[in-house]
Design an enzyme around this catalytic site. Sequence first.
Site, mmCIF file in Angstrom:
data_model
loop_
_atom_site.group_PDB
_atom_site.id
_atom_site.type_symbol
_atom_site.label_atom_id
_atom_site.label_comp_id
_atom_site.label_asym_id
_atom_site.label_seq_id
_atom_site.Cartn_x
_atom_site.Cartn_y
_atom_site.Cartn_z
ATOM 1 N N SER A 105 0.848 -1.190 0.000
ATOM 2 C CA SER A 105 0.000 0.000 0.000
ATOM 3 C C SER A 105 0.882 1.237 0.000
ATOM 4 O O SER A 105 2.064 1.180 0.337
ATOM 5 C CB SER A 105 -0.935 -0.016 1.211
ATOM 6 N N CYS A 106 0.298 2.334 -0.412
ATOM 7 C CA CYS A 106 1.036 3.596 -0.462
ATOM 8 C C CYS A 106 1.439 3.994 0.950
ATOM 9 O O CYS A 106 0.712 3.715 1.892
ATOM 10 C CB CYS A 106 0.185 4.682 -1.106
ATOM 11 N N PRO A 107 2.612 4.571 1.086
ATOM 12 C CA PRO A 107 3.437 5.166 0.037
ATOM 13 C C PRO A 107 4.534 4.266 -0.516
ATOM 14 O O PRO A 107 5.364 4.716 -1.294
ATOM 15 C CB PRO A 107 4.055 6.368 0.738
ATOM 16 N N ASN A 167 -0.835 7.347 -7.796
ATOM 17 C CA ASN A 167 0.249 8.018 -7.068
ATOM 18 C C ASN A 167 1.597 7.856 -7.773
ATOM 19 O O ASN A 167 2.375 8.812 -7.870
ATOM 20 C CB ASN A 167 0.330 7.518 -5.629
#
Length: 67
Positions: free
Chosen positions: A9-11, A40
């Site tokens: 998952s981000c980041p 992103n």
Amino acid sequence: MVVDARGLSCPMPVVMTQQALKNEPATLTVLVDNATARENVTRFAENAGYTVAVTTEDEDFTLTLSK
């Protein structure tokens, strides 16, 4: 060079992409498996001066970054 950020998952996908771009490769392939990471990483790469081509296969996205 390929960055496989599927399952993260981000980041983290952006961080991994940022590290891979430190050597300023002409092209880079980034694999992600969610729309948020795709958006992103695309935004980051475009801000870094790369063009991004996205292909979709099932639930995976392949982002091809090129200068």
